[in-house]
Design a protein around this motif. Structure first.
Motif, PDB file in Angstrom:
ATOM      1  N   LEU A 316       0.882  -1.171   0.000  1.00 63.58           N
ATOM      2  CA  LEU A 316       0.000   0.000   0.000  1.00 63.58           C
ATOM      3  C   LEU A 316       0.913   1.213   0.000  1.00 63.58           C
ATOM      4  O   LEU A 316       1.843   1.293   0.812  1.00 63.58           O
ATOM      5  CB  LEU A 316      -0.882  -0.002   1.252  1.00 63.58           C
ATOM      6  N   THR A 317       0.673   2.122  -0.911  1.00 63.96           N
ATOM      7  CA  THR A 317       1.550   3.290  -1.049  1.00 63.96           C
ATOM      8  C   THR A 317       0.695   4.553  -0.928  1.00 63.96           C
ATOM      9  O   THR A 317      -0.347   4.657  -1.573  1.00 63.96           O
ATOM     10  CB  THR A 317       2.246   3.265  -2.430  1.00 63.96           C
ATOM     11  N   THR A 381       6.690   9.787   0.271  1.00 65.75           N
ATOM     12  CA  THR A 381       6.016   8.533  -0.066  1.00 65.75           C
ATOM     13  C   THR A 381       6.024   7.594   1.138  1.00 65.75           C
ATOM     14  O   THR A 381       7.065   7.415   1.770  1.00 65.75           O
ATOM     15  CB  THR A 381       6.739   7.844  -1.254  1.00 65.75           C
ATOM     16  N   LEU A 382       4.872   7.028   1.451  1.00 67.68           N
ATOM     17  CA  LEU A 382       4.750   6.060   2.544  1.00 67.68           C
ATOM     18  C   LEU A 382       4.435   4.705   1.929  1.00 67.68           C
ATOM     19  O   LEU A 382       3.565   4.614   1.058  1.00 67.68           O
ATOM     20  CB  LEU A 382       3.607   6.435   3.490  1.00 67.68           C
ATOM     21  N   VAL A 383       5.134   3.668   2.388  1.00 67.19           N
ATOM     22  CA  VAL A 383       4.881   2.327   1.846  1.00 67.19           C
ATOM     23  C   VAL A 383       4.765   1.330   2.992  1.00 67.19           C
ATOM     24  O   VAL A 383       5.550   1.381   3.945  1.00 67.19           O
ATOM     25  CB  VAL A 383       6.021   1.841   0.917  1.00 67.19           C
ATOM     26  N   ALA A 384       3.791   0.444   2.892  1.00 63.71           N
ATOM     27  CA  ALA A 384       3.675  -0.649   3.864  1.00 63.71           C
ATOM     28  C   ALA A 384       3.328  -1.925   3.117  1.00 63.71           C
ATOM     29  O   ALA A 384       2.706  -1.896   2.047  1.00 63.71           O
ATOM     30  CB  ALA A 384       2.595  -0.340   4.893  1.00 63.71           C
ATOM     31  N   THR A 385       3.746  -3.048   3.706  1.00 65.07           N
ATOM     32  CA  THR A 385       3.375  -4.349   3.150  1.00 65.07           C
ATOM     33  C   THR A 385       1.950  -4.665   3.595  1.00 65.07           C
ATOM     34  O   THR A 385       1.624  -4.520   4.780  1.00 65.07           O
ATOM     35  CB  THR A 385       4.358  -5.421   3.666  1.00 65.07           C
ATOM     36  N   GLU A 422      -2.522  10.781  -2.441  1.00 61.71           N
ATOM     37  CA  GLU A 422      -2.996   9.821  -3.437  1.00 61.71           C
ATOM     38  C   GLU A 422      -2.673   8.428  -2.885  1.00 61.71           C
ATOM     39  O   GLU A 422      -1.556   8.188  -2.418  1.00 61.71           O
ATOM     40  CB  GLU A 422      -2.230  10.068  -4.753  1.00 61.71           C
ATOM     41  N   VAL A 423      -3.664   7.541  -2.913  1.00 59.79           N
ATOM     42  CA  VAL A 423      -3.456   6.212  -2.334  1.00 59.79           C
ATOM     43  C   VAL A 423      -3.375   5.180  -3.466  1.00 59.79           C
ATOM     44  O   VAL A 423      -4.257   5.133  -4.334  1.00 59.79           O
ATOM     45  CB  VAL A 423      -4.616   5.851  -1.379  1.00 59.79           C
ATOM     46  N   LEU A 424      -2.317   4.383  -3.457  1.00 56.12           N
ATOM     47  CA  LEU A 424      -2.169   3.324  -4.463  1.00 56.12           C
ATOM     48  C   LEU A 424      -2.311   1.974  -3.775  1.00 56.12           C
ATOM     49  O   LEU A 424      -1.590   1.678  -2.816  1.00 56.12           O
ATOM     50  CB  LEU A 424      -0.812   3.426  -5.154  1.00 56.12           C
TER      51      LEU A 424
END
Ligand SMILES: Cc1cc2nc3c(=O)[nH]c(=O)nc-3n(C[C@H](O)[C@H](O)[C@H](O)COP(=O)(O)OP(=O)(O)OC[C@H]3O[C@@H](n4cnc5c(N)ncnc54)[C@H](O)[C@@H]3O)c2cc1C
Length: 501
Positions: A316-317, A381-385, A422-424
């Protein structure tokens, strides 16, 4: 000169295409989307730009080698490659934190001693020595050579030289990464540091074998690198290298089938019905896609072979456009660790597959003026598994909020500075790569009865090879790049090819 058709324009496929073209073959790439790079994409809005796939490059030697072998201009002349220092700042659940210098053992040891108390640095440093031994033992079979026909040797032996651990009159040795943390590092913060290297690749540290120690080692020994303008620039450079070597590209060209004649591949069929003749087909797609292309024929994972790995978590980004410039001295990457490690792992890898309220979040804050409209703004940018597959709109919004809340520990004034986000989701990853549920494959690891290996690059259908993160040696930019080198070697030199040196 052979005709070679490549399916997909992901990084592994592009690396294979450039090398095969240089070897004198006629190479054409068929990509279902309108662009190259697969997961390595970019999102732009209002003068902001963000990487939506990997944000950093481990082990740049793989791409340096690709550029040396495919043309005159080295990688450094094609992209701006910079070391990220500190390599990461870690914020632990107890409120302590440490910034780890890039590629410096002494620096890391003293940073950890200072941040976590005397002895912590030495324990991590000693672990890195064992991790180095693991790397030396696995580098060739799990990165540089085609999957061994006797891969069972890799599956049976744990190459990590664990420290004997006495427990209830029994001496035990760490078999998993979690046990390495608990028994050898003996500090929940060092364990969190260790385990975050598995988690970021979508691996459960309680299941990942001890030799996953190579993941922090790779970063430590070879540094953490950023490509100016964003990682998409690396994809651009590799694409342009392919063009320079006369690789032909067909975008918007979804492949519907791999054709077979007399027991060997004879080419492709596109979704619009066009048939493409080829002597070899190189396929850089996820296993579910390949199954459809070969119409259910089992071309991988036959008796005595490593089956393709089909499942993996996604990412999730959250892209954040902030007002106010990036403060001087900001770390490029901050890892905000989960407040409750067990809750996070249970949520992610348990039967209900969800995301804990306080997940481990990677916060990327590149020092790169080309990503912002002006010096008065910052792109974060924020990233999580997260589990692969869909989540409801409410669940996705909650998860994105949780990432932002966690990231406030790294960027305290984040909410006041927020212009838009913005959510990816995994669905966006699926759209970019074609992998079901947006699953992102992890690098191959030894031991664990072979469960962490990826299927070989050669297949049961003569002339058909697989490349990219879903085949040997697995996912991640360097590994996928190496798969390109291996497939090119197997086609150019034949099945006797012993590996890339
Ligand atoms: C959000 C995210 C974060 C990541 N973070 C990291 C990281 O920090 N570090 C790291 O090393 N790696 C990371 N990765 C993984 C890394 O990006 C990939 O392992 C790497 O790019 C290799 O990709 P690949 O070669 O397997 O191709 P992919 O990127 O999977 O691309 C496959 C291509 O095949 C095309 N395709 C699929 N089906 C068809 C068809 N039928 N016909 C034609 N074309 C088709 C797709 O459109 C796509 O272009 C991340 C990935 C994602 C998504």
């Amino acid at each position: 000169m052979a005709r070679i058709a490549v399916i997909g324009a992901g990084m592994g496929a592009l690396a294979a295409a450039a090398r095969l073209a240089v070897a004198g073959h006629r190479v054409a790439v068929y990509e279902r989307t309108e662009t190259y790079g697969g997961a390595v994409r970019r999102f732009e809005r209002d003068g902001f730009a963000f990487d939506t796939g990997p944000g950093l490059l481990p082990l740049p030697a793989v791409y340096r080698d690709l550029f040396v072998k495919t043309g005159k201009e080295p990688l450094e002349e094609c992209v701006g490659l910079v070391q990220v220092d500190p390599s990461a700042r870690h914020l632990f659940a107890d409120g302590s934190g440490a910034a780890l210098p890039n590629a410096s053992r002494a620096g890391v040891v003293s940073a950890l001693d200072e941040a976590l108390g005397a002895g912590a640095g030495r324990r991590w440093g000693d672990f890195l020595v064992r991790a180095r031994e693991t790397w030396d033992r696995t580098r060739r079979p799990l990165l540089e050579e085609p999957l061994w026909p006797n891969w069972q040797v890799l599956a049976e032996r744990e190459p990590y030289p664990s420290v004997p651990h006495k427990r209830l009159l029994r001496t035990r040795r760490a078999g998993t990464l979690a046990e390495v943390g608990a028994w050898e590092l003996r500090d929940p913060r060092l364990t969190a540091l260790l385990e975050s290297h598995a988690l970021v690749y979508g691996l459960d540290p309680r299941e990942a074998p001890a030799n996953a120690a190579v993941l922090p080692y790779m970063e430590h020994a070879f540094g953490t690198w950023y490509v100016r303008g964003g990682m998409r620039e690396l994809a651009r450079a590799v694409y342009e290298r392919c063009l320079a070597r006369r690789v032909a590209f067909h975008f918007g060209a979804e492949v519907a089938a791999v054709l077979e004649e007399d027991g060997r591949t004879s080419g492709l069929e596109l979704a619009d019905g066009t048939a493409v003749e080829a002597d070899f087909v190189v396929c850089g797609v996820a296993p579910g896609v390949l199954d459809r292309l070969v119409r259910g024929t089992a071309v991988r994972g036959g008796e005595g072979e490593v089956p393709p790995r089909r499942r993996a978590p996604s990412r999730l980004t959250v892209l954040l456009a902030l007002r106010g410039g990036r403060p001087e001295g900001t770390a490029h990457r901050t890892v905000v660790h989960a407040e409750d490690r067990d809750a996070e792992l249970d949520a992610l890898f348990g039967p209900t597959a969800g995301m804990a309220a306080s997940p481990t979040v990677t916060v990327l804050r590149p020092d790169d003026p080309s990503l912002v409209p002006d010096a008065g703004h910052e792109a974060v940018t924020l990233v999580a598994t997260v589990p692969a597959g869909g989540a409801s709109a409410e669940e996705t919004a909650r998860r994105a909020d949780d990432l932002v809340t966690a990231a406030e520990r790294a960027v305290p004034d984040l909410r006041e500075r927020l212009l838009w986000r913005e959510v990816l989701t995994p669905a966006d990853v699926a759209e970019a790569t074609g992998a079901e549920g947006g699953a992102v494959p992890a690098p191959a690891l030894a031991a664990a009865d072979g469960r962490m290996l990826h299927a070989a690059n050669s297949t049961g259908l003569e002339g058909l090879f697989t490349v990219g993160g879903w085949s040997h040696p697995g996912g991640g930019l360097p590994h996928a790049g190496m798969s390109g080198a291996l497939v090119a070697g197997l086609i150019v030199e034949g099945p006797g090819f012993q590996g890339s040196r």
